[in-house]
Design a protein around this motif. Structure first.
Motif, PDB file in Angstrom:
ATOM      1  N   MET A  67     -37.203  15.162   8.108  1.00  0.00           N
ATOM      2  CA  MET A  67     -37.302  13.808   8.662  1.00  0.00           C
ATOM      3  C   MET A  67     -35.962  13.075   8.607  1.00  0.00           C
ATOM      4  SD  MET A  67     -40.288  12.963   9.968  1.00  0.00           S
ATOM      5  CE  MET A  67     -40.683  11.242   9.688  1.00  0.00           C
ATOM      6  N   THR A  68     -35.194  13.331   7.574  1.00  0.00           N
ATOM      7  CA  THR A  68     -33.880  12.702   7.473  1.00  0.00           C
ATOM      8  C   THR A  68     -32.978  13.171   8.610  1.00  0.00           C
ATOM      9  OG1 THR A  68     -34.131  12.505   5.079  1.00  0.00           O
ATOM     10  CG2 THR A  68     -31.884  12.349   5.954  1.00  0.00           C
ATOM     11  N   VAL A  69     -32.991  14.462   8.895  1.00  0.00           N
ATOM     12  CA  VAL A  69     -32.200  15.003  10.005  1.00  0.00           C
ATOM     13  C   VAL A  69     -32.762  14.510  11.335  1.00  0.00           C
ATOM     14  CG1 VAL A  69     -31.502  17.134  11.193  1.00  0.00           C
ATOM     15  CG2 VAL A  69     -31.459  17.030   8.684  1.00  0.00           C
ATOM     16  N   ALA A  70     -34.075  14.547  11.491  1.00  0.00           N
ATOM     17  CA  ALA A  70     -34.700  14.169  12.766  1.00  0.00           C
ATOM     18  C   ALA A  70     -34.454  12.709  13.119  1.00  0.00           C
ATOM     19  CB  ALA A  70     -36.195  14.463  12.725  1.00  0.00           C
ATOM     20  N   THR A  71     -34.574  11.819  12.141  1.00  0.00           N
ATOM     21  CA  THR A  71     -34.341  10.405  12.438  1.00  0.00           C
ATOM     22  C   THR A  71     -32.868  10.147  12.693  1.00  0.00           C
ATOM     23  OG1 THR A  71     -34.268   9.854  10.074  1.00  0.00           O
ATOM     24  CG2 THR A  71     -36.373   9.538  11.210  1.00  0.00           C
ATOM     25  N   ARG A  72     -32.016  10.753  11.906  1.00  0.00           N
ATOM     26  CA  ARG A  72     -30.570  10.583  12.093  1.00  0.00           C
ATOM     27  C   ARG A  72     -30.155  11.044  13.484  1.00  0.00           C
ATOM     28  NH1 ARG A  72     -26.061  13.855  11.844  1.00  0.00           N
ATOM     29  NH2 ARG A  72     -24.149  12.919  11.039  1.00  0.00           N
ATOM     30  N   ASN A  73     -30.737  12.147  13.954  1.00  0.00           N
ATOM     31  CA  ASN A  73     -30.360  12.713  15.244  1.00  0.00           C
ATOM     32  C   ASN A  73     -31.185  12.166  16.405  1.00  0.00           C
ATOM     33  OD1 ASN A  73     -28.442  14.159  13.910  1.00  0.00           O
ATOM     34  ND2 ASN A  73     -29.506  16.112  14.003  1.00  0.00           N
ATOM     35  N   GLN A 115     -31.040  11.068  -0.022  1.00  0.00           N
ATOM     36  CA  GLN A 115     -29.654  10.665  -0.207  1.00  0.00           C
ATOM     37  C   GLN A 115     -28.710  11.871  -0.224  1.00  0.00           C
ATOM     38  OE1 GLN A 115     -28.118   7.714  -0.155  1.00  0.00           O
ATOM     39  NE2 GLN A 115     -30.089   6.776   0.330  1.00  0.00           N
ATOM     40  N   PHE A 116     -29.150  12.945  -0.860  1.00  0.00           N
ATOM     41  CA  PHE A 116     -28.322  14.151  -0.900  1.00  0.00           C
ATOM     42  C   PHE A 116     -28.170  14.733   0.502  1.00  0.00           C
ATOM     43  CE2 PHE A 116     -27.586  18.717  -1.620  1.00  0.00           C
ATOM     44  CZ  PHE A 116     -26.388  18.634  -2.314  1.00  0.00           C
ATOM     45  N   THR A 117     -29.240  14.750   1.257  1.00  0.00           N
ATOM     46  CA  THR A 117     -29.180  15.242   2.644  1.00  0.00           C
ATOM     47  C   THR A 117     -28.180  14.418   3.451  1.00  0.00           C
ATOM     48  OG1 THR A 117     -31.481  16.006   2.519  1.00  0.00           O
ATOM     49  CG2 THR A 117     -30.554  15.687   4.728  1.00  0.00           C
ATOM     50  N   LEU A 118     -28.272  13.110   3.327  1.00  0.00           N
ATOM     51  CA  LEU A 118     -27.333  12.234   4.043  1.00  0.00           C
ATOM     52  C   LEU A 118     -25.895  12.478   3.589  1.00  0.00           C
ATOM     53  CD1 LEU A 118     -29.393   8.922   4.064  1.00  0.00           C
ATOM     54  CD2 LEU A 118     -28.819  10.357   6.056  1.00  0.00           C
ATOM     55  N   ALA A 119     -25.695  12.682   2.295  1.00  0.00           N
ATOM     56  CA  ALA A 119     -24.344  12.927   1.779  1.00  0.00           C
ATOM     57  C   ALA A 119     -23.783  14.243   2.315  1.00  0.00           C
ATOM     58  CB  ALA A 119     -24.358  12.932   0.250  1.00  0.00           C
ATOM     59  N   VAL A 120     -24.612  15.277   2.362  1.00  0.00           N
ATOM     60  CA  VAL A 120     -24.161  16.561   2.906  1.00  0.00           C
ATOM     61  C   VAL A 120     -23.772  16.392   4.377  1.00  0.00           C
ATOM     62  CG1 VAL A 120     -24.871  18.926   3.494  1.00  0.00           C
ATOM     63  CG2 VAL A 120     -25.457  17.963   1.253  1.00  0.00           C
TER      64      VAL A 120
END
Length: 167
Positions: A67-73, A115-120
């Motif tokens: 979800m972090t990747v999907a929303t960011r993209n 947060q770690f996903t976003l940092a990576v």
């Protein structure tokens, strides 16, 4: 531009993956029908996705990465599909709402993986020791850190391809 392939119209190399998806889900999602234009991309995504599902990350943590990747993209179809998956995992509504709106998650452990996903993503993998230690401090492992990278790679491919084919 990208056709909604059927088993009859898809390139022959894509049909096995399409049939497996139909068996698994009971239908052929539009994303799979369009991604079948490239059998290699479709097969690669499905294999990577299945491998990501076998990681040591717990299911809701995996979905937090997705979800972090999907929303960011900005992949709206991914957000909807994985919202459904989170509901199936009985994730709290406030967790789902936060992930959908790219806001902090009210669960500290899930917020740590978000947060770690976003940092990576922000550092293209060059996270500092403090960031890694903060992630590990929530009970995650160095193996989990690499699994997050796998999830990012898998779902970056998916989200970009889904946006390209206008799913």
């Amino acid at each position: 531009m990208f056709p909604d392939h059927t088993l009859e119209t898809a390139p022959p190399a894509a049909r096995r993956s399409m049939e497996a998806t139909i068996r698994h889900l009971g239908h052929l999602p539009a994303a799979v029908a369009r991604l079948a234009t490239s059998p290699e991309l479709l097969d690669g995504f499905l294999k990577l996705s299945a491998s990501f599902e076998r990681t040591t990350l717990e299911p809701i943590a995996r979905e937090t990465v997705v979800m972090t990747v999907a929303t960011r993209n900005g992949c709206h179809v991914c957000v909807e599909m994985h919202t459904g998956k989170l509901k199936g995992l009985h994730a709290d509504d406030d967790v789902i709402a936060a992930l959908r709106s790219e806001e902090p998650v009210p669960d500290a452990r899930l917020e740590a993986i978000r947060q770690f996903t976003l940092a990576v993503l922000e550092t293209t993998g060059d996270v500092d020791d403090e960031t890694l230690q903060a992630f590990l401090g929530h009970g995650y492992t160095t193996r989990n850190a690499l699994e997050v990278v796998m999830g990012i790679g898998t779902y970056t491919m998916s989200t970009l391809a889904n946006r390209l084919v206008r799913v």
